[in-house]
Scaffold this active site. Structure first.
Site, mmCIF file in Angstrom:
data_model
loop_
_atom_site.group_PDB
_atom_site.id
_atom_site.type_symbol
_atom_site.label_atom_id
_atom_site.label_comp_id
_atom_site.label_asym_id
_atom_site.label_seq_id
_atom_site.Cartn_x
_atom_site.Cartn_y
_atom_site.Cartn_z
ATOM 1 N N CYS A 98 0.670 -1.238 0.327
ATOM 2 C CA CYS A 98 -0.010 -0.049 -0.116
ATOM 3 C C CYS A 98 0.758 1.416 -0.051
ATOM 4 O O CYS A 98 0.245 2.499 -0.104
ATOM 5 C CB CYS A 98 -0.778 0.036 1.197
ATOM 6 S SG CYS A 98 -1.737 -1.359 1.558
ATOM 7 N N HIS A 116 -5.932 1.170 5.291
ATOM 8 C CA HIS A 116 -6.665 0.152 4.316
ATOM 9 C C HIS A 116 -7.073 -0.994 4.904
ATOM 10 O O HIS A 116 -6.246 -1.879 5.731
ATOM 11 C CB HIS A 116 -5.396 -0.174 3.434
ATOM 12 C CG HIS A 116 -6.023 -1.049 2.142
ATOM 13 N ND1 HIS A 116 -7.144 -0.664 1.582
ATOM 14 C CD2 HIS A 116 -5.409 -1.907 1.672
ATOM 15 C CE1 HIS A 116 -7.578 -1.951 0.586
ATOM 16 N NE2 HIS A 116 -6.212 -2.643 0.773
ATOM 17 N N HIS A 118 -9.874 -4.428 4.353
ATOM 18 C CA HIS A 118 -10.562 -5.449 3.501
ATOM 19 C C HIS A 118 -11.782 -5.619 3.897
ATOM 20 O O HIS A 118 -12.464 -6.761 3.829
ATOM 21 C CB HIS A 118 -9.802 -6.789 3.110
ATOM 22 C CG HIS A 118 -8.524 -6.561 2.324
ATOM 23 N ND1 HIS A 118 -7.725 -7.576 2.138
ATOM 24 C CD2 HIS A 118 -8.120 -5.405 1.782
ATOM 25 C CE1 HIS A 118 -6.575 -7.138 1.027
ATOM 26 N NE2 HIS A 118 -7.132 -5.863 1.165
ATOM 27 N N GLU A 140 -26.553 9.761 11.435
ATOM 28 C CA GLU A 140 -25.643 10.588 12.623
ATOM 29 C C GLU A 140 -24.358 10.120 12.500
ATOM 30 O O GLU A 140 -23.389 11.135 12.833
ATOM 31 C CB GLU A 140 -26.264 9.819 13.938
ATOM 32 C CG GLU A 140 -25.819 10.611 15.089
ATOM 33 C CD GLU A 140 -26.112 12.266 15.290
ATOM 34 O OE1 GLU A 140 -25.415 12.670 16.387
ATOM 35 O OE2 GLU A 140 -27.072 12.511 14.710
ATOM 36 N N HIS A 196 -12.734 -5.139 -3.302
ATOM 37 C CA HIS A 196 -11.327 -5.220 -2.590
ATOM 38 C C HIS A 196 -11.417 -4.385 -1.268
ATOM 39 O O HIS A 196 -11.112 -5.392 -0.249
ATOM 40 C CB HIS A 196 -10.535 -4.192 -3.527
ATOM 41 C CG HIS A 196 -8.781 -4.199 -3.261
ATOM 42 N ND1 HIS A 196 -7.774 -4.156 -3.917
ATOM 43 C CD2 HIS A 196 -8.428 -4.298 -1.953
ATOM 44 C CE1 HIS A 196 -6.647 -3.983 -3.003
ATOM 45 N NE2 HIS A 196 -7.071 -4.265 -2.038
#
Length: 237
Positions: A98, A116, A118, A140, A196
């Site tokens: 990443c 990140h 999944h 909210e 993804h």
């Protein structure tokens, strides 16, 4: 940098030190189902240093000695190329795939942290919103998300928009399409990747974490509303 000096970058008794925080957060995210099967990632930027979790390891078993440290700023890491490091773990590990995408959050949003996941809620949202953007309003938890991820908090009355980009076989190859989406949707606090997961950033690790939590709630709520035949954006006309 000498090995001993480099190891000092990830050695601290402070529980809030990035090298201690990242393993703790990864264990928490694992329990939420966000980083199972070695997937997902997190980075924390403090001043001129970026601390990044390794790639391809069981996230619930990461230790501080597994953390990579990179200098910032440096030229945006390009996919599949070497980059500058202040510290690499002694064991045979690779920095998170990443990394080039994390750099997008630094360079385009001045973020202090990027997460990140999944998450299945994020993936389902990308399947039920076939277009280029996820939208939801009058919830909210929208108030826990910030404009652009680093600006003022959104209002209950705001419509939250998050761009959706198409997945690629290799994580690093998402860098350019993610950057394009961030430029096209400057108010978005994250970017969804179809089939993804999602990238979310914030001014610091706390705000990145809470926004990821709020967005995950909104993804789940949006999916439930869609499946129940309810509109996710209210028409006030």
């Amino acid at each position: 940098m000498a090995s001993q000096d480099a190891d000092a970058l990830v050695t601290s008794s402070d529980p809030l030190h990035p090298a201690n925080l990242i393993p703790e957060l990864c264990r928490s995210f694992y329990q939420l189902g966000w980083v199972t099967g070695t997937g997902g990632g997190i980075c924390i930027r403090t001043g001129d240093k970026v601390f990044i979790a390794p790639s391809g390891v069981q996230k619930e078993r990461i230790e501080s000695t597994h953390i990579f440290v990179l200098p910032y700023p440096q030229a945006a890491p390009s996919p599949h190329t070497d980059r500058a490091f202040l510290r690499r773990p002694a064991m045979n590990l690779k920095e998170s795939a990443c990394t080039p995408l994390f750099w997008n959050s630094f360079d385009l949003r001045n973020a202090g942290s990027c997460i990140h996941t999944h998450s299945q809620h994020a993936v389902m949202a990308t399947l039920l919103w076939p277009g280029p953007v996820f939208t939801i309003s009058h919830q909210e938890m929208i108030k826990g998300v910030r404009v652009g991820g680093t600006g003022a908090a959104l209002s209950y009355l705001d419509t939250l928009e998050l761009p959706i980009i198409e997945n690629t076989p290799n994580e690093e190859d998402l860098k350019d399409s993610m950057a394009e989406a961030m430029l096209k949707y400057p108010d978005a606090a994250g970017v969804l990747v179809r089939r993804h997961g999602v990238y979310v950033w914030g001014n610091d690790w706390e705000k990145a974490k809470t926004q990821t939590e709020c967005l995950d709630y909104l993804f789940e709520m949006g999916v439930r509303m869609k499946l129940a035949g309810l509109p996710t954006v209210l028409n006030e006309a």
